[in-house]
Scaffold this active site. Sequence first.
Site, short mmCIF file in Angstrom:
data_model
loop_
_atom_site.label_atom_id
_atom_site.label_comp_id
_atom_site.label_asym_id
_atom_site.label_seq_id
_atom_site.Cartn_x
_atom_site.Cartn_y
_atom_site.Cartn_z
N ARG A 24 0.85 -1.20 0.00
CA ARG A 24 0.00 0.00 0.00
C ARG A 24 0.89 1.25 0.00
O ARG A 24 0.61 2.22 -0.69
CB ARG A 24 -0.96 0.01 1.21
CG ARG A 24 -1.69 1.34 1.36
CD ARG A 24 -2.95 1.29 2.23
NE ARG A 24 -2.80 0.47 3.41
CZ ARG A 24 -2.08 0.82 4.50
NH1 ARG A 24 -1.48 1.99 4.56
NH2 ARG A 24 -1.98 -0.01 5.51
N TYR A 83 -17.00 16.60 -14.44
CA TYR A 83 -17.46 15.20 -14.51
C TYR A 83 -18.59 14.95 -13.49
O TYR A 83 -18.49 15.36 -12.34
CB TYR A 83 -16.26 14.30 -14.23
CG TYR A 83 -16.55 12.84 -14.23
CD1 TYR A 83 -16.93 12.19 -15.40
CD2 TYR A 83 -16.46 12.09 -13.06
CE1 TYR A 83 -17.20 10.83 -15.39
CE2 TYR A 83 -16.73 10.73 -13.05
CZ TYR A 83 -17.10 10.11 -14.23
OH TYR A 83 -17.37 8.77 -14.22
N ASP A 138 -8.38 18.56 -13.62
CA ASP A 138 -8.64 17.22 -14.10
C ASP A 138 -8.33 17.24 -15.60
O ASP A 138 -9.07 17.83 -16.38
CB ASP A 138 -10.11 16.86 -13.82
CG ASP A 138 -10.49 15.46 -14.31
OD1 ASP A 138 -9.79 14.93 -15.21
OD2 ASP A 138 -11.49 14.91 -13.83
N LYS A 148 -9.29 6.41 -19.27
CA LYS A 148 -9.63 7.00 -20.55
C LYS A 148 -8.39 6.99 -21.47
O LYS A 148 -7.91 5.92 -21.79
CB LYS A 148 -10.19 8.41 -20.35
CG LYS A 148 -11.19 8.50 -19.17
CD LYS A 148 -12.49 7.76 -19.43
CE LYS A 148 -13.39 7.63 -18.19
NZ LYS A 148 -13.68 8.83 -17.45
C1 LIG Z 1 -14.14 9.10 -16.11
C2 LIG Z 1 -13.77 10.40 -15.51
C3 LIG Z 1 -13.51 10.52 -14.13
C4 LIG Z 1 -13.69 9.37 -13.17
O1 LIG Z 1 -12.74 8.39 -13.38
P1 LIG Z 1 -12.98 6.83 -13.04
O2 LIG Z 1 -11.70 6.22 -13.46
O3 LIG Z 1 -14.16 6.38 -13.85
O4 LIG Z 1 -13.26 6.75 -11.57
C5 LIG Z 1 -13.12 11.75 -13.65
N1 LIG Z 1 -13.00 12.82 -14.46
C6 LIG Z 1 -13.27 12.75 -15.78
C7 LIG Z 1 -13.12 13.96 -16.62
C8 LIG Z 1 -13.66 11.55 -16.35
O5 LIG Z 1 -13.93 11.49 -17.66
#
Ligand SMILES: *Cc1c(COP(=O)(O)O)cnc(C)c1O
Length: 379
Positions: free
Chosen positions: A45, A97, A169, A194
């Site tokens: 961890r 998001y 983000d 993504k």
């Molecule tokens: C998908 C997404 C998230 C969340 O990520 P996960 O891996 O699904 O928990 C956060 N921000 C954006 C812009 C996203 O497209």
Amino acid sequence: MNFETKLIHGGISEDATTGAMSVPIYMASTFRQKKIGTNKYEYSRSGNPTREAVEDLIADLENGTAGFAFASGSAAIHTVFSMFSAGDHIIVGNDVYGGTFRLIDNVLKRFDMTFTTVDTRDLAAVEAAIQPTTKAIYLETPTNPLLRVTDIAAVAQLAQSHQLISIIDNTFASPYIQRPLDDGVDIVLHSASKYLGGHSDLIGGLVVTKDKHLGEQIGYLQNAIGSILAPQESWLLQRGMKTLALRMQAHLKNIEVVFEYLKQHPMVAKVYYPGDPENQDYEVAKKQMRGFGAMLSFELRPGLDPERFVENLQIITLAESLGALESLIEIPAKMTHGAIPRDVRLQNGIKDELIRLSVGVEDSDDLLADLQQGFDSLN
Ligand SMILES: *Cc1c(COP(=O)(O)O)cnc(C)c1O
């Protein structure tokens, strides 16, 4: 090292003990300690060599000093917000998001943090939202699903002048397109599920910092909260990331073709794409992005059925998520943004007939032919 080279040789790209060209998957919970307190790794961890490899790679790619890998993008976001305390106020982009809104509204507010949402393209509005208890500005650019672009350097500067932590983000762009730390942002995070993973085969999250003290804070929270990325996923993510530049080049080539096609199509009322010279954010996008990303959204002409359109596509896959090799299409009002109350959604400009498309790396002629037969099905 240039970005493309860093993807291949950056971070920890090979195994130190054997020279293996791929860092092994270290499936171990704990590590033998010859002498107490001298080990690099003690317990997975707190640190695992496979995870460390991908953490070092993302730190390199974003031009930061420390990287951290999490079980999901959501876990990464939660850990970053855990820096703040009851009574702290945070300014949040109004188009972030959906899961981030869920985390804010249904989890973090219970811990007495307060939030104000603003269109972060409007610097005066951001500044006006600053209160004595404000600690941070959190935003996405381009946003989801309307691809609005905020001037990163301008917000970072505003945050600095008020001693606020700026957090971006960077999921929709990826570090190939933009590197916010270079523009003065303090913390960059990703849903690695993504573009970074890229192959629709993993869930993960990444955080990068430049400032030493901030990095120590995130590292402490990562270990304390424990929502770390497992070794298997860490390996898979690093493998996926190596081809980010190749994939982005193919994505960017395709989106130009798809955009031109949709823009002139008689059944399309409006296209949202920061690379459209008529888009109000075009100049800002051109200044800070390399290419314009591979996401676009569009509205069909009134009376045309968006559900019928997306359900009739064959190659372009009806699915949530984005940034995959496969072109993915969805209706935000019914799918990714379905949890947002309709009036709030409409207020933010997300109409019922809006369609979001993540342009993949298939042959562009095949994508256009698929879109055309989708349109034909509406006749
Ligand atoms: C998908 C997404 C998230 C969340 O990520 P996960 O891996 O699904 O928990 C956060 N921000 C954006 C812009 C996203 O497209």
